[in-house]
Scaffold this motif. Structure first.
Motif, PDB file in Angstrom:
ATOM      1  N   LYS A   1       0.795  -1.232   0.000  1.00  0.00           N
ATOM      2  CA  LYS A   1       0.000   0.000   0.000  1.00  0.00           C
ATOM      3  C   LYS A   1       0.832   1.288   0.000  1.00  0.00           C
ATOM      4  O   LYS A   1       0.802   2.066   0.971  1.00  0.00           O
ATOM      5  CB  LYS A   1      -0.945  -0.013   1.205  1.00  0.00           C
ATOM      6  CG  LYS A   1      -1.974  -1.121   1.133  1.00  0.00           C
ATOM      7  CD  LYS A   1      -3.183  -0.742   1.930  1.00  0.00           C
ATOM      8  CE  LYS A   1      -4.316  -1.696   1.682  1.00  0.00           C
ATOM      9  NZ  LYS A   1      -5.526  -1.329   2.386  1.00  0.00           N
ATOM     10  N   PRO A   2       1.560   1.516  -1.066  1.00  0.00           N
ATOM     11  CA  PRO A   2       2.443   2.700  -1.095  1.00  0.00           C
ATOM     12  C   PRO A   2       1.716   4.036  -0.923  1.00  0.00           C
ATOM     13  O   PRO A   2       2.245   4.948  -0.271  1.00  0.00           O
ATOM     14  CB  PRO A   2       3.111   2.612  -2.475  1.00  0.00           C
ATOM     15  CG  PRO A   2       2.347   1.604  -3.253  1.00  0.00           C
ATOM     16  CD  PRO A   2       1.694   0.687  -2.284  1.00  0.00           C
TER      17      PRO A   2
ATOM     18  N   SER B   1      -1.256   4.682   0.689  1.00  0.00           N
ATOM     19  CA  SER B   1      -1.711   4.871   2.078  1.00  0.00           C
ATOM     20  C   SER B   1      -0.517   5.086   3.001  1.00  0.00           C
ATOM     21  O   SER B   1      -0.570   5.916   3.920  1.00  0.00           O
ATOM     22  CB  SER B   1      -2.483   3.647   2.584  1.00  0.00           C
ATOM     23  OG  SER B   1      -3.381   3.217   1.624  1.00  0.00           O
TER      24      SER B   1
ATOM     25  N   ALA C   1       6.072  11.942  -7.036  1.00  0.00           N
ATOM     26  CA  ALA C   1       4.840  11.313  -7.512  1.00  0.00           C
ATOM     27  C   ALA C   1       4.738  11.345  -9.026  1.00  0.00           C
ATOM     28  O   ALA C   1       5.185  12.296  -9.661  1.00  0.00           O
ATOM     29  CB  ALA C   1       3.630  12.022  -6.909  1.00  0.00           C
TER      30      ALA C   1
ATOM     31  N   GLY D   1       1.925   8.854 -10.457  1.00  0.00           N
ATOM     32  CA  GLY D   1       0.606   8.259 -10.680  1.00  0.00           C
ATOM     33  C   GLY D   1      -0.510   9.244 -10.346  1.00  0.00           C
ATOM     34  O   GLY D   1      -0.310  10.166  -9.550  1.00  0.00           O
TER      35      GLY D   1
ATOM     36  N   LYS E   1      -3.266   9.031  -8.548  1.00  0.00           N
ATOM     37  CA  LYS E   1      -3.720   9.125  -7.145  1.00  0.00           C
ATOM     38  C   LYS E   1      -2.663   9.805  -6.285  1.00  0.00           C
ATOM     39  O   LYS E   1      -2.977  10.565  -5.369  1.00  0.00           O
ATOM     40  CB  LYS E   1      -4.022   7.731  -6.590  1.00  0.00           C
ATOM     41  CG  LYS E   1      -5.296   7.148  -7.142  1.00  0.00           C
ATOM     42  CD  LYS E   1      -5.638   5.883  -6.390  1.00  0.00           C
ATOM     43  CE  LYS E   1      -6.791   5.156  -7.040  1.00  0.00           C
ATOM     44  NZ  LYS E   1      -6.836   3.761  -6.615  1.00  0.00           N
ATOM     45  N   MET E   2      -1.402   9.500  -6.560  1.00  0.00           N
ATOM     46  CA  MET E   2      -0.311  10.136  -5.805  1.00  0.00           C
ATOM     47  C   MET E   2      -0.293  11.642  -6.064  1.00  0.00           C
ATOM     48  O   MET E   2      -0.076  12.446  -5.160  1.00  0.00           O
ATOM     49  CB  MET E   2       1.029   9.525  -6.225  1.00  0.00           C
ATOM     50  CG  MET E   2       1.250   8.125  -5.716  1.00  0.00           C
ATOM     51  SD  MET E   2       1.660   8.086  -3.961  1.00  0.00           S
ATOM     52  CE  MET E   2       3.246   8.869  -4.029  1.00  0.00           C
TER      53      MET E   2
ATOM     54  N   ILE F   1       8.098  15.670  -9.892  1.00  0.00           N
ATOM     55  CA  ILE F   1       7.559  14.744 -10.893  1.00  0.00           C
ATOM     56  C   ILE F   1       8.678  14.366 -11.858  1.00  0.00           C
ATOM     57  O   ILE F   1       9.286  15.231 -12.483  1.00  0.00           O
ATOM     58  CB  ILE F   1       6.398  15.404 -11.669  1.00  0.00           C
ATOM     59  CG1 ILE F   1       5.316  15.872 -10.689  1.00  0.00           C
ATOM     60  CG2 ILE F   1       5.830  14.449 -12.703  1.00  0.00           C
ATOM     61  CD1 ILE F   1       4.280  16.787 -11.295  1.00  0.00           C
ATOM     62  N   ASN F   2       8.924  13.055 -11.962  1.00  0.00           N
ATOM     63  CA  ASN F   2       9.962  12.565 -12.875  1.00  0.00           C
ATOM     64  C   ASN F   2       9.456  12.668 -14.304  1.00  0.00           C
ATOM     65  O   ASN F   2       8.911  11.711 -14.849  1.00  0.00           O
ATOM     66  CB  ASN F   2      10.221  11.077 -12.572  1.00  0.00           C
ATOM     67  CG  ASN F   2      11.464  10.881 -11.759  1.00  0.00           C
ATOM     68  OD1 ASN F   2      12.415  11.643 -11.854  1.00  0.00           O
ATOM     69  ND2 ASN F   2      11.453   9.837 -10.952  1.00  0.00           N
TER      70      ASN F   2
ATOM     71  N   TYR G   1      11.241  17.118 -12.310  1.00  0.00           N
ATOM     72  CA  TYR G   1      12.471  16.450 -11.853  1.00  0.00           C
ATOM     73  C   TYR G   1      12.999  15.718 -13.087  1.00  0.00           C
ATOM     74  O   TYR G   1      12.686  14.552 -13.311  1.00  0.00           O
ATOM     75  CB  TYR G   1      12.086  15.483 -10.737  1.00  0.00           C
ATOM     76  CG  TYR G   1      13.159  15.191  -9.710  1.00  0.00           C
ATOM     77  CD1 TYR G   1      13.309  16.007  -8.600  1.00  0.00           C
ATOM     78  CD2 TYR G   1      13.981  14.078  -9.826  1.00  0.00           C
ATOM     79  CE1 TYR G   1      14.259  15.724  -7.626  1.00  0.00           C
ATOM     80  CE2 TYR G   1      14.935  13.791  -8.867  1.00  0.00           C
ATOM     81  CZ  TYR G   1      15.067  14.614  -7.765  1.00  0.00           C
ATOM     82  OH  TYR G   1      16.003  14.334  -6.806  1.00  0.00           O
TER      83      TYR G   1
HETATM   84  N1  F42 Z   1      12.596   6.609  -5.100  1.00  0.00           N
HETATM   85  C1  F42 Z   1      13.609   6.226  -4.334  1.00  0.00           C
HETATM   86  O1  F42 Z   1      13.583   5.138  -3.750  1.00  0.00           O
HETATM   87  N2  F42 Z   1      14.697   7.036  -4.167  1.00  0.00           N
HETATM   88  C2  F42 Z   1      14.791   8.246  -4.749  1.00  0.00           C
HETATM   89  O2  F42 Z   1      15.778   8.948  -4.560  1.00  0.00           O
HETATM   90  C3  F42 Z   1      13.704   8.681  -5.584  1.00  0.00           C
HETATM   91  C4  F42 Z   1      13.688   9.939  -6.202  1.00  0.00           C
HETATM   92  C5  F42 Z   1      12.557  10.355  -6.875  1.00  0.00           C
HETATM   93  C6  F42 Z   1      12.473  11.662  -7.393  1.00  0.00           C
HETATM   94  C7  F42 Z   1      11.349  12.110  -8.033  1.00  0.00           C
HETATM   95  C8  F42 Z   1      10.264  11.240  -8.194  1.00  0.00           C
HETATM   96  O3  F42 Z   1       9.161  11.658  -8.827  1.00  0.00           O
HETATM   97  C9  F42 Z   1      10.318   9.952  -7.711  1.00  0.00           C
HETATM   98  C10 F42 Z   1      11.449   9.479  -7.043  1.00  0.00           C
HETATM   99  N3  F42 Z   1      11.514   8.187  -6.505  1.00  0.00           N
HETATM  100  C11 F42 Z   1      12.600   7.805  -5.745  1.00  0.00           C
HETATM  101  C12 F42 Z   1      10.389   7.238  -6.689  1.00  0.00           C
HETATM  102  C13 F42 Z   1       9.294   7.535  -5.658  1.00  0.00           C
HETATM  103  O4  F42 Z   1       9.717   7.187  -4.374  1.00  0.00           O
HETATM  104  C14 F42 Z   1       8.024   6.729  -5.969  1.00  0.00           C
HETATM  105  O5  F42 Z   1       8.272   5.377  -6.051  1.00  0.00           O
HETATM  106  C15 F42 Z   1       7.325   7.104  -7.222  1.00  0.00           C
HETATM  107  O6  F42 Z   1       7.312   8.479  -7.433  1.00  0.00           O
HETATM  108  C16 F42 Z   1       5.881   6.653  -7.043  1.00  0.00           C
HETATM  109  O7  F42 Z   1       5.339   6.425  -8.243  1.00  0.00           O
HETATM  110  P1  F42 Z   1       3.792   6.642  -8.431  1.00  0.00           P
HETATM  111  O8  F42 Z   1       3.443   8.051  -8.192  1.00  0.00           O
HETATM  112  O9  F42 Z   1       3.459   6.051  -9.750  1.00  0.00           O
HETATM  113  O10 F42 Z   1       3.066   5.787  -7.270  1.00  0.00           O
HETATM  114  C17 F42 Z   1       2.835   4.381  -7.308  1.00  0.00           C
HETATM  115  C18 F42 Z   1       2.966   3.888  -5.871  1.00  0.00           C
HETATM  116  C19 F42 Z   1       1.421   4.053  -7.766  1.00  0.00           C
HETATM  117  O11 F42 Z   1       1.163   2.955  -8.180  1.00  0.00           O
HETATM  118  N4  F42 Z   1       0.515   4.979  -7.617  1.00  0.00           N
HETATM  119  C20 F42 Z   1      -0.889   4.817  -7.958  1.00  0.00           C
HETATM  120  C21 F42 Z   1      -1.434   6.175  -8.428  1.00  0.00           C
HETATM  121  O12 F42 Z   1      -2.470   6.180  -9.092  1.00  0.00           O
HETATM  122  O13 F42 Z   1      -0.854   7.191  -8.066  1.00  0.00           O
HETATM  123  C22 F42 Z   1      -1.704   4.476  -6.710  1.00  0.00           C
HETATM  124  C23 F42 Z   1      -1.705   3.061  -6.325  1.00  0.00           C
HETATM  125  C24 F42 Z   1      -2.641   2.813  -5.137  1.00  0.00           C
HETATM  126  O14 F42 Z   1      -3.682   3.394  -5.042  1.00  0.00           O
HETATM  127  N5  F42 Z   1      -2.275   1.936  -4.225  1.00  0.00           N
HETATM  128  C25 F42 Z   1      -3.040   1.647  -3.020  1.00  0.00           C
HETATM  129  C26 F42 Z   1      -2.253   2.168  -1.821  1.00  0.00           C
HETATM  130  O15 F42 Z   1      -2.840   2.339  -0.747  1.00  0.00           O
HETATM  131  O16 F42 Z   1      -1.026   2.285  -1.955  1.00  0.00           O
HETATM  132  C27 F42 Z   1      -3.072   0.173  -2.781  1.00  0.00           C
HETATM  133  C28 F42 Z   1      -3.902  -0.573  -3.686  1.00  0.00           C
HETATM  134  C29 F42 Z   1      -3.965  -1.996  -3.110  1.00  0.00           C
HETATM  135  O17 F42 Z   1      -3.115  -2.791  -3.471  1.00  0.00           O
HETATM  136  O18 F42 Z   1      -4.800  -2.179  -2.226  1.00  0.00           O
END
Ligand code: F42
Length: 328
Positions: A109-110, A112, A157, A159, A161-162, A175-176, A209
């Motif tokens: 759950k990243p 939450s 972030a 995604g 939702k994030m 944002i990457n 970013y």
């Molecule tokens: N990660 C690192 O480990 N080190 C770093 O130095 C780093 C730098 C960095 C710089 C900028 C940047 O944008 C990201 C960076 N990251 C770094 C990666 C960062 O830590 C994140 O991993 C990344 O930004 C997250 O990606 P994301 O926004 O796509 O989020 C993921 C988790 C995702 O899947 N998001 C979904 C969304 O729509 O946004 C949501 C998923 C969701 O709803 N999940 C539910 C929940 O509660 O998490 C669970 C659902 C279930 O399974 O029940």
């Protein structure tokens, strides 16, 4: 527009301090240090940068809630804030799944986990005793024994939702991405989150970013960007590649070349100009400036120059200072 620069502490901390000082002299506002367990520690690096710079803000770019408990994060960034005279920023995201797999940490759950961690962090920064019984994060009355200061919180972030969550709870978003098309989508999501929380979207710093590569010779800049762009293509969702008109099948070829360590292929035709255009800010100072102007028009308020910065880092930092920040 403000300007940030990213450093990865796979380089020695002394070398990063040299670059950070140069960036400060060149007018950059923020330095962001990445956090991965296998590199030098982010807070040790930031503490050293605090002692070697005077005005530039110092951020984790980004840390995560899985390898460090939120109370430890508050204590670490609070100490950086104290020794830097209030220059700390906390960038936090859910983290990099591949490194967690290697560490035996499950990425549950990243969204939450990030949300609840930020709630706890705000409590620590306000000097509160934190009691929480969240889905993922629990605290039984932890409290900082010193004043951390009110450290700004930025979310890493991508995604939908994030991004919406960042609009609700964060001071900024890292944002990457490098292309206006990606920010059209992101800015909308951030604004939706802000409105939901009764906030003004303008209060949220939207940072690109970006993979950045600058040189007076466009071909050299392009060549320096190729390997970073290859990794971005290999890790991008199909939907993002389609958004930029990039052949989804190329992702597998690039992924295979990375897995084989075939850098010759990556430096050849596998990474196309379209990919470089979609996933980096790249070229001469004029090329980079044109892209930054496009991003600003769409609502980006900070550009973070990320790896490789340029074929020669030092020259690239000076070029950004003189031709882009100076001329801004
Ligand atoms: N990660 C690192 O480990 N080190 C770093 O130095 C780093 C730098 C960095 C710089 C900028 C940047 O944008 C990201 C960076 N990251 C770094 C990666 C960062 O830590 C994140 O991993 C990344 O930004 C997250 O990606 P994301 O926004 O796509 O989020 C993921 C988790 C995702 O899947 N998001 C979904 C969304 O729509 O946004 C949501 C998923 C969701 O709803 N999940 C539910 C929940 O509660 O998490 C669970 C659902 C279930 O399974 O029940």
């Amino acid at each position: 527009m403000t300007f940030g620069i990213e450093f990865v502490p796979s380089d020695p901390v002394l070398k990063i301090a040299h670059y950070a000082k140069l960036a400060e002299q060149q007018g950059f506002d923020n330095v962001w240090i990445t956090d991965h367990y296998n590199n030098r520690d982010v807070y040790t690096t930031l503490a050293f940068l605090a002692m070697n710079t005077n005005t530039i803000k110092l951020g984790t770019g980004v840390t995560n809630p899985y390898t460090r408990n939120a109370a430890i994060t508050a204590s670490s960034i609070g100490a950086v804030n104290e020794i830097s005279g209030g220059r700390a920023i906390l960038g936090i995201g859910p983290g990099d799944k591949a490194t967690f797999d290697a560490m035996g940490i499950s990425w549950d759950k990243p969204l939450s986990t990030t949300k609840e961690t930020i709630e706890a962090l705000k409590g620590f920064f306000e000097g509160k005793k934190v009691e929480m019984d969240g889905d993922m994060i629990k605290f039984g009355g932890a409290k900082m024994a010193f004043k951390t200061g009110d450290v700004p919180i930025y979310m890493g972030a991508q995604g939908p939702k994030m991004l919406e969550l960042a609009g609700e709870v964060a001071d900024g978003v890292l944002i990457n991405a490098s292309h206006p098309k990606d920010f059209e989508v992101a800015v909308e999501k951030i604004a939706a989150g802000a409105k939901k929380a009764g906030r003004d979207p303008k209060d949220i710093d939207v940072a690109a970013y970006a993979c950045f590569s600058i040189d007076k010779d466009a071909a050299k800049a392009k060549s320096a960007a190729k390997i970073v762009v290859a990794f971005i293509v290999a890790g991008s969702p199909d939907m993002v590649l389609e958004r930029h008109g990039i052949d989804v099948a190329a992702k597998a070829d690039i992924g295979a070349a990375i897995a084989k360590g075939d850098f010759g292929a990556l430096m050849g035709d596998l990474v196309t100009d379209d990919m470089i255009n979609a996933f980096s800010i790249c070229g001469t100072p004029e090329d980079c400036k044109a892209r930054i102007d496009e991003l600003m028009a769409i609502g980006v308020t900070q550009v973070v120059a990320g790896s490789p910065i340029g074929p020669n880092k030092e020259k690239a930092i000076k070029l950004i200072g003189k031709e882009i920040i100076g001329g801004n």
